[in-house]
Motif scaffolding. Structure first.
Motif, PDB file in Angstrom:
ATOM      1  N   VAL A 294      19.132 -26.599   7.462  1.00  0.00           N
ATOM      2  CA  VAL A 294      18.081 -26.199   6.534  1.00  0.00           C
ATOM      3  C   VAL A 294      17.359 -27.446   6.031  1.00  0.00           C
ATOM      4  O   VAL A 294      17.967 -28.294   5.365  1.00  0.00           O
ATOM      5  CB  VAL A 294      18.649 -25.406   5.350  1.00  0.00           C
ATOM      6  CG1 VAL A 294      17.523 -25.022   4.391  1.00  0.00           C
ATOM      7  CG2 VAL A 294      19.389 -24.164   5.834  1.00  0.00           C
ATOM      8  N   GLU A 295      16.069 -27.522   6.357  1.00  0.00           N
ATOM      9  CA  GLU A 295      15.267 -28.647   5.896  1.00  0.00           C
ATOM     10  C   GLU A 295      14.672 -28.343   4.519  1.00  0.00           C
ATOM     11  O   GLU A 295      14.416 -27.187   4.183  1.00  0.00           O
ATOM     12  CB  GLU A 295      14.107 -28.927   6.859  1.00  0.00           C
ATOM     13  CG  GLU A 295      14.514 -29.253   8.273  1.00  0.00           C
ATOM     14  CD  GLU A 295      14.529 -28.042   9.181  1.00  0.00           C
ATOM     15  OE1 GLU A 295      14.418 -28.212  10.414  1.00  0.00           O
ATOM     16  OE2 GLU A 295      14.649 -26.905   8.655  1.00  0.00           O
ATOM     17  N   SER A 296      14.432 -29.405   3.769  1.00  0.00           N
ATOM     18  CA  SER A 296      13.778 -29.276   2.469  1.00  0.00           C
ATOM     19  C   SER A 296      13.052 -30.572   2.158  1.00  0.00           C
ATOM     20  O   SER A 296      13.255 -31.584   2.839  1.00  0.00           O
ATOM     21  CB  SER A 296      14.800 -28.965   1.375  1.00  0.00           C
ATOM     22  OG  SER A 296      15.734 -30.019   1.256  1.00  0.00           O
ATOM     23  N   GLY A 297      12.207 -30.536   1.133  1.00  0.00           N
ATOM     24  CA  GLY A 297      11.542 -31.745   0.684  1.00  0.00           C
ATOM     25  C   GLY A 297      10.095 -31.884   1.098  1.00  0.00           C
ATOM     26  O   GLY A 297       9.424 -32.843   0.706  1.00  0.00           O
ATOM     27  N   GLY A 298       9.607 -30.949   1.897  1.00  0.00           N
ATOM     28  CA  GLY A 298       8.210 -31.012   2.289  1.00  0.00           C
ATOM     29  C   GLY A 298       7.291 -30.666   1.128  1.00  0.00           C
ATOM     30  O   GLY A 298       7.734 -30.254   0.055  1.00  0.00           O
ATOM     31  N   GLY A 299       5.999 -30.847   1.357  1.00  0.00           N
ATOM     32  CA  GLY A 299       5.044 -30.515   0.317  1.00  0.00           C
ATOM     33  C   GLY A 299       3.664 -31.039   0.630  1.00  0.00           C
ATOM     34  O   GLY A 299       3.405 -31.535   1.737  1.00  0.00           O
ATOM     35  N   LEU A 300       2.782 -30.908  -0.354  1.00  0.00           N
ATOM     36  CA  LEU A 300       1.401 -31.387  -0.238  1.00  0.00           C
ATOM     37  C   LEU A 300       1.276 -32.681  -1.031  1.00  0.00           C
ATOM     38  O   LEU A 300       1.558 -32.693  -2.244  1.00  0.00           O
ATOM     39  CB  LEU A 300       0.451 -30.336  -0.796  1.00  0.00           C
ATOM     40  CG  LEU A 300      -1.021 -30.741  -0.938  1.00  0.00           C
ATOM     41  CD1 LEU A 300      -1.617 -31.075   0.420  1.00  0.00           C
ATOM     42  CD2 LEU A 300      -1.815 -29.622  -1.616  1.00  0.00           C
ATOM     43  N   VAL A 301       0.876 -33.743  -0.354  1.00  0.00           N
ATOM     44  CA  VAL A 301       0.739 -35.041  -0.997  1.00  0.00           C
ATOM     45  C   VAL A 301      -0.575 -35.677  -0.569  1.00  0.00           C
ATOM     46  O   VAL A 301      -1.240 -35.196   0.347  1.00  0.00           O
ATOM     47  CB  VAL A 301       1.911 -35.982  -0.643  1.00  0.00           C
ATOM     48  CG1 VAL A 301       3.236 -35.427  -1.155  1.00  0.00           C
ATOM     49  CG2 VAL A 301       1.971 -36.234   0.852  1.00  0.00           C
ATOM     50  N   GLN A 302      -0.905 -36.774  -1.216  1.00  0.00           N
ATOM     51  CA  GLN A 302      -2.100 -37.519  -0.855  1.00  0.00           C
ATOM     52  C   GLN A 302      -1.732 -38.679   0.059  1.00  0.00           C
ATOM     53  O   GLN A 302      -0.584 -39.140   0.080  1.00  0.00           O
ATOM     54  CB  GLN A 302      -2.790 -38.042  -2.115  1.00  0.00           C
ATOM     55  CG  GLN A 302      -3.359 -36.939  -2.996  1.00  0.00           C
ATOM     56  CD  GLN A 302      -4.162 -37.503  -4.163  1.00  0.00           C
ATOM     57  OE1 GLN A 302      -3.915 -38.618  -4.613  1.00  0.00           O
ATOM     58  NE2 GLN A 302      -5.123 -36.729  -4.649  1.00  0.00           N
TER      59      GLN A 302
END
Length: 124
Positions: free
Chosen positions: A5-13
């Protein structure tokens, strides 16, 4: 049952950092090589980084060398991908994968277990 299970992704600049994690269960994570791959829209899944069972022998694709760092904590059955100085071209779904061997290579077919991925989006 093997589960990643992957985690930690998101929207960044652009220029920001993210740390992805890959939590493993159902087998002996510490015996297996692991890798990170990514897949951008309309493109094939591509190799990003890999390491051996001990976390050593790290290898990186040229596109991320010097910005990304792969690591693992076998006591916690977790792998990581530290991503610094992110660029818009790093936007993709990131997948962790493990092999049925302590060492492996950079080919997708060498990895037997895969997570479902985590989305990383980098805006300019």
């Amino acid at each position: 049952q093997v589960q990643l299970v992957e985690s930690g992704g998101g929207l960044v600049q652009a220029g920001d950092s993210l740390r992805l994690a890959c939590a493993a269960s159902g087998y002996t994570f510490g015996n297996s090589a692991m890798a990170w791959f990514r897949q951008a829209p309309g493109k094939e899944r591509e190799f990003v980084s890999r390491c051996s069972w001990s976390g050593r022998s790290a290898v990186y694709d040229d596109s991320v060398k010097g910005r990304f760092t792969i690591s693992r904590d076998n006591d916690k059955n977790t792998g990581y991908l530290q991503m610094n100085d992110l660029k818009p071209e790093d936007t993709a779904v990131y997948y962790c994968a493990v092999a049925d061997a302590p060492f492996s290579d950079s080919r997708r077919e060498s990895y037997h277990y895969w997570g479902r991925g985590t989305q990383v989006t980098v805006s300019s």
